[in-house]
Write a protein that holds these residues in place. Structure first.
Motif, PDB file in Angstrom:
ATOM      1  N   ASN A   7       0.873  -1.169   0.000  1.00 41.90           N
ATOM      2  CA  ASN A   7       0.000   0.000   0.000  1.00 41.90           C
ATOM      3  C   ASN A   7       0.913   1.222   0.000  1.00 41.90           C
ATOM      4  OD1 ASN A   7      -2.935  -0.866   0.257  1.00 41.90           O
ATOM      5  ND2 ASN A   7      -1.926  -2.132   1.828  1.00 41.90           N
ATOM      6  N   TRP A   8       1.351   1.588  -1.185  1.00 44.03           N
ATOM      7  CA  TRP A   8       2.390   2.604  -1.346  1.00 44.03           C
ATOM      8  C   TRP A   8       1.783   3.812  -2.060  1.00 44.03           C
ATOM      9  CZ3 TRP A   8       7.636   1.842   0.043  1.00 44.03           C
ATOM     10  CH2 TRP A   8       8.481   2.903  -0.283  1.00 44.03           C
ATOM     11  N   SER A   9       1.764   4.930  -1.366  1.00 46.75           N
ATOM     12  CA  SER A   9       1.255   6.170  -1.956  1.00 46.75           C
ATOM     13  C   SER A   9       2.324   7.236  -1.795  1.00 46.75           C
ATOM     14  CB  SER A   9      -0.048   6.600  -1.270  1.00 46.75           C
ATOM     15  OG  SER A   9      -1.054   5.642  -1.480  1.00 46.75           O
ATOM     16  N   GLY A  10       3.242   7.274  -2.736  1.00 42.93           N
ATOM     17  CA  GLY A  10       4.324   8.233  -2.689  1.00 42.93           C
ATOM     18  C   GLY A  10       4.148   9.322  -3.724  1.00 42.93           C
ATOM     19  N   GLU A  11       5.168  10.136  -3.872  1.00 43.76           N
ATOM     20  CA  GLU A  11       5.111  11.203  -4.868  1.00 43.76           C
ATOM     21  C   GLU A  11       5.223  10.650  -6.277  1.00 43.76           C
ATOM     22  OE1 GLU A  11       7.319  15.480  -5.881  1.00 43.76           O
ATOM     23  OE2 GLU A  11       8.117  14.176  -4.279  1.00 43.76           O
ATOM     24  N   PHE A  12       5.967   9.552  -6.431  1.00 37.42           N
ATOM     25  CA  PHE A  12       6.251   9.021  -7.756  1.00 37.42           C
ATOM     26  C   PHE A  12       5.686   7.623  -7.980  1.00 37.42           C
ATOM     27  CE2 PHE A  12       9.693  11.865  -6.478  1.00 37.42           C
ATOM     28  CZ  PHE A  12       9.700  12.781  -7.519  1.00 37.42           C
TER      29      PHE A  12
END
Length: 322
Positions: free
Chosen positions: A155-160
């Motif tokens: 569950n990865w919500s980064g900038e990129f």
């Protein structure tokens, strides 16, 4: 004198006319005692874009060629020097890399970098963002790949990178993960490499007598190693520091070879002779030079080009593992 790991040697090979020729190249690299076979991550075929970019000929795309190399070898490590973050979707690249490690039974070295060829980006229809943005993306992608390889639900919500709802599979064979190589030449990317990488690849130093800061090439290389060492702290002694001689020739007449190279490149002989990305001389003198550079600059992992596989092999026989 630095406390450094033993020498390792690699070949960066990027061309073959067919499967049989590629298999023969792979087996030759393994038989001659090299540690690793690297591909590269460039895509321009012949044409004006390649001429402007001045990238070397590369017929083989890396992932398929790495898989084929793993299939016809048993001890040779495989890698790409280095994958460009903007040429691959991060979640796809993480899975491809994990699959390569699984099917090679733990022989992957995962090279990754922030990209550098604006001409290639343009030819491929990609936006070439400023260095700070590309390095920030590299840092996030490296963290994401490490998380992907752990095998937990993502569950990865980064900038990129934005990935969610599934677990990374397959898990790599190597633990805690395959060695990660980060390459570059500036302080931001080399500091990132010092913190996060297992192998730090140092870009070629400019072929000028003095740079804009008044440093000669050896001093430039030393400063780059300093960025890595400062960021790595106590773990520096365990890092492989990798570099590739841009010009390599095993010869009993080094002065003639340097004169010819100077005529070809318009680089002064005095710059070429002691440059950290030049290895010209007899087997014995090259062995001495590499030992000196490991002591002075920390480089213990040396990659030569495909054309040098056979001629450089006596150096490998002398130093591999020493």
């Amino acid at each position: 004198m630095m406390d450094r790991p033993p020498f390792r040697f690699a070949v960066q090979a990027t061309n073959a006319a067919g499967g049989r020729e590629w298999h023969g190249t792979v087996q030759k690299v393994e038989d001659l005692g090299y540690s690793t076979l690297f591909l590269a991550d460039h895509y321009l075929g012949p044409g004006p874009a390649q001429r402007t970019a001045r990238t070397p000929r590369q017929d083989l795309a890396p992932i398929a060629a790495m898989a084929a190399a793993a299939a016809v070898s048993s001890t040779l490590r495989i890698g790409c020097r280095v994958f460009c973050i903007d040429y691959h979707a991060p979640a796809v690249l993480a899975k491809e890399a994990a699959t390569l490690d699984l099917l090679s039974e733990g022989r992957l070295e995962m090279g990754i970098g922030a990209g550098w060829s604006e001409v290639e980006y343009d030819a491929l229809g990609l936006d070439f963002e400023p260095p700070g943005r590309r390095i920030a993306k590299l840092a996030e992608v490296v963290s994401f790949i490490k998380a992907h390889w752990q095998g937990d639900e993502l569950n990865w919500s980064g900038e990129f990178v934005r990935v969610h709802g599934y677990a990374g599979r397959p898990r790599p064979v190597q633990h805690p993960h395959p060695p990660i190589m980060i390459g570059g030449g500036g302080p931001r990317v080399l500091s990132l490499a010092g913190r996060e990488a297992d192998i730090v690849s140092i870009s070629n130093v400019p072929f000028v007598a003095r740079d804009a800061d008044g440093l000669d090439p050896r001093a430039v290389a030393g400063r780059r190693i300093g960025f890595v060492r400062d960021a790595a702290g106590e773990r520096f002694g365990d890092l492989d520091v990798e570099s590739s001689p841009y010009f390599t020739q095993i010869t009993g007449d080094p002065e003639t070879a340097l004169d010819e190279l100077a005529d070809l490149t318009a680089i002064p002989v005095d710059v070429l002779r002691d440059h950290p990305n030049v290895l010209v001389g007899s087997v014995e003198s090259v062995v001495e030079t590499l030992c000196s550079r490991r002591d002075e600059l920390g480089v213990n992992y040396v990659t030569v080009q495909q054309s040098q596989i056979a001629s450089f092999a006596p150096v490998v026989a002398r130093l591999q593992g020493c």
